[in-house]
Scaffold this motif. Structure first.
Motif, PDB file in Angstrom:
ATOM      1  N   ARG A 109       0.839  -1.209   0.000  1.00  0.00           N
ATOM      2  CA  ARG A 109       0.000   0.000   0.000  1.00  0.00           C
ATOM      3  C   ARG A 109       0.870   1.255   0.000  1.00  0.00           C
ATOM      4  O   ARG A 109       0.606   2.206  -0.739  1.00  0.00           O
ATOM      5  N   HIS A 111       2.125   1.796  -3.453  1.00  0.00           N
ATOM      6  CA  HIS A 111       1.012   2.236  -4.291  1.00  0.00           C
ATOM      7  C   HIS A 111       0.720   3.716  -4.040  1.00  0.00           C
ATOM      8  O   HIS A 111       0.570   4.517  -4.970  1.00  0.00           O
ATOM      9  N   GLU A 112       0.685   4.072  -2.752  1.00  0.00           N
ATOM     10  CA  GLU A 112       0.400   5.474  -2.407  1.00  0.00           C
ATOM     11  C   GLU A 112       1.496   6.399  -2.931  1.00  0.00           C
ATOM     12  O   GLU A 112       1.221   7.512  -3.369  1.00  0.00           O
ATOM     13  N   MET A 154       3.272   5.932  -5.604  1.00  0.00           N
ATOM     14  CA  MET A 154       3.038   6.079  -7.053  1.00  0.00           C
ATOM     15  C   MET A 154       1.881   7.045  -7.317  1.00  0.00           C
ATOM     16  O   MET A 154       1.961   7.917  -8.178  1.00  0.00           O
ATOM     17  N   GLN A 155       0.788   6.869  -6.536  1.00  0.00           N
ATOM     18  CA  GLN A 155      -0.375   7.741  -6.733  1.00  0.00           C
ATOM     19  C   GLN A 155      -0.052   9.189  -6.398  1.00  0.00           C
ATOM     20  O   GLN A 155      -0.593  10.109  -6.991  1.00  0.00           O
ATOM     21  N   ALA A 156       0.862   9.378  -5.455  1.00  0.00           N
ATOM     22  CA  ALA A 156       1.238  10.748  -5.065  1.00  0.00           C
ATOM     23  C   ALA A 156       2.206  11.358  -6.081  1.00  0.00           C
ATOM     24  O   ALA A 156       2.640  12.501  -5.926  1.00  0.00           O
ATOM     25  N   GLY A 157       2.552  10.608  -7.108  1.00  0.00           N
ATOM     26  CA  GLY A 157       3.371  11.174  -8.185  1.00  0.00           C
ATOM     27  C   GLY A 157       4.865  10.993  -8.011  1.00  0.00           C
ATOM     28  O   GLY A 157       5.655  11.631  -8.712  1.00  0.00           O
ATOM     29  N   HIS A 158       5.267  10.090  -7.105  1.00  0.00           N
ATOM     30  CA  HIS A 158       6.709   9.866  -6.908  1.00  0.00           C
ATOM     31  C   HIS A 158       7.219   8.839  -7.915  1.00  0.00           C
ATOM     32  O   HIS A 158       7.615   7.727  -7.562  1.00  0.00           O
ATOM     33  N   ASN A 159       7.191   9.230  -9.171  1.00  0.00           N
ATOM     34  CA  ASN A 159       7.500   8.275 -10.240  1.00  0.00           C
ATOM     35  C   ASN A 159       8.683   8.691 -11.099  1.00  0.00           C
ATOM     36  O   ASN A 159       8.930   8.085 -12.145  1.00  0.00           O
ATOM     37  N   PRO A 170       9.351   4.901  -5.970  1.00  0.00           N
ATOM     38  CA  PRO A 170       8.217   4.582  -5.080  1.00  0.00           C
ATOM     39  C   PRO A 170       8.586   3.531  -4.030  1.00  0.00           C
ATOM     40  O   PRO A 170       8.106   3.592  -2.890  1.00  0.00           O
TER      41      PRO A 170
END
Ligand code: GLN
Length: 386
Positions: free
Chosen positions: A49, A52-53, A55-60, A271
């Motif tokens: 999780r 995933h969070e 990645m969703q927060a834009g740490h890519n 991430p």
């Protein structure tokens, strides 16, 4: 495809790694797989999780070359708490794209053509090729069954003015031995006043049994001052596929290691680093790991008590060894092959960890498996007949 070029091999003696060979054979015969040192059970759901969070927060995008500051701080704090050595967060801690990359980048950065590197066999199969790729000479010292302890007098005799590095691994893969107080005292005495670097593979640092101490080089100031300590998040948090590890070293060594790391990988996955930094805030995950794996070691040992194999006690790591020379004259490779094909259990022949194929009729079993798999594998091994 048609072949129009020829290429001289840089590693002419190297084939496909034993882990891939055995893994494929095990899959073909649907064997219970006690071969690879990789968990077959899930990592923490929180860790997934957290990734995933992130990645969703834009740490890519790229992480900093040396690793996320947040993660380097968590690493430095852990190491100081457990081993007492304070590494500078900015200059002496680097997050790597796996412990393998940390070993490779360290050897590439610090070992020159013509240098000698002392390495102990049985050795994890990547060490010697990594040394040879730098045009250096592996000086191989054999550890003998069943104790597999380091013969320090031989080490002393084989140190020369060209000895650049000693490569250590504690807890040890494949033997499950750990360095003792005496080993540390001998190592300190042997290296004192020399220019020898210690490269210490400590990926199983949190998997040490029966209350024994993990002798990280970072625990011993004299050794820490000449050491690169390498470890792995994969082994600690059950995510060997994430390929994130780190290394610690005094700045004079780390400056050179980073020069290679920045061009080999530049940085480890972003991430995953965010996720690992969050999990590091929960020390129970690694402080409980020795008990977790000791339970598995004991479960497998007990379940194998009625098998004809002779178990060699494991002090740490994901592995235990078993000898079978009293049962048959087969080579360890033939025996492993027969266990897979006829009995449906996959293990690793220890000769694969010797460059010259030294065969002591010993196999390696991985207990980094769920309990059901361990019991099912043991049940089959109990039926091999004595
Ligand atoms: N370190 C693990 C082992 O020894 C995995 C090695 C690998 O698959 N490359 O089994």
């Amino acid at each position: 495809m048609h072949n129009s070029v020829t290429v001289p091999s840089k590693l002419p003696h190297v084939g496909t790694t034993i882990f891939t060979v055995i893994g494929q054979l095990a899959a073909k015969h649907q064997a219970i797989n006690l071969s690879q040192g990789a968990p077959n059970f899930p990592c923490s759901a929180d860790l997934v999780r957290y990734a995933h969070e992130a990645m969703q927060a834009g740490h890519n995008q790229y992480a900093p070359m040396s690793g996320l500051p947040l993660l380097r701080e968590a690493i430095a704090a852990k190491v100081e708490t457990l081993y007492g050595q304070r590494y500078d967060v900015d200059d002496e801690v680097t997050v790597m794209a796996s412990a393998s990359e940390a070993l490779f980048s360290s050897i590439a950065a610090l070992v020159h053509p013509g240098d000698e590197v002392i390495v102990f066999e049985p050795a994890f199969d990547s060490y010697i090729p990594m040394i040879e790729l730098q045009g250096a000479t592996p000086v191989v010292i054999k550890l003998a069954a069943p104790e597999f302890t380091i013969p320090w007098d031989e080490v002393a005799a084989r140190i020369t003015p060209r000895t650049r590095m000693i490569l250590l691994n504690t807890p040890h893969n494949p033997t499950g031995t750990v360095l003792s107080d005496t080993d540390i005292a001998r190592l300190e005495a042997l290296t004192e006043g020399s220019n020898i670097i210690i490269l210490s593979d400590e990926v199983y640092e949190h998997v040490v049994f029966d209350g024994a101490l993990h002798h990280s080089m970072s625990r011993h100031p004299k050794l820490a001052a000449r050491s690169v300590v390498v470890t792995s998040f994969g082994k600690t948090f059950h995510v060997t596929g994430w390929r994130v590890g780190y290394c610690l070293a005094p700045r004079v060594l780390m400056d050179e290691i980073r020069k290679v790391h920045q061009f080999a990988m530049f940085a480890a996955d972003t991430p995953m680093q965010y996720a690992l930094a969050r999990l590091m805030a929960e020390p129970a995950h690694y402080l409980g790991l020795s008990d977790f794996y000791q339970h598995k070691r004991d479960l497998l040992s007990r379940a194998l008590a009625d098998s004809p194999l002779k178990l060699i006690p494991s002090q740490g790591s994901f592995f235990m060894l078993a000898s079978f020379g009293h049962l048959t004259d087969e080579s360890d490779s033939d025996f492993v092959q027969r266990l897979i094909v006829e009995h449906g259990v996959a293990t690793i022949p220890v000769s694969a960890f010797y460059r010259d194929g030294t065969d002591q009729q010993v196999i390696r079993l991985s207990f980094a498996k769920d309990d059901v798999t361990l019991l099912a594998g043991a049940e089959r091994l109990c039926r091999i007949g004595g």
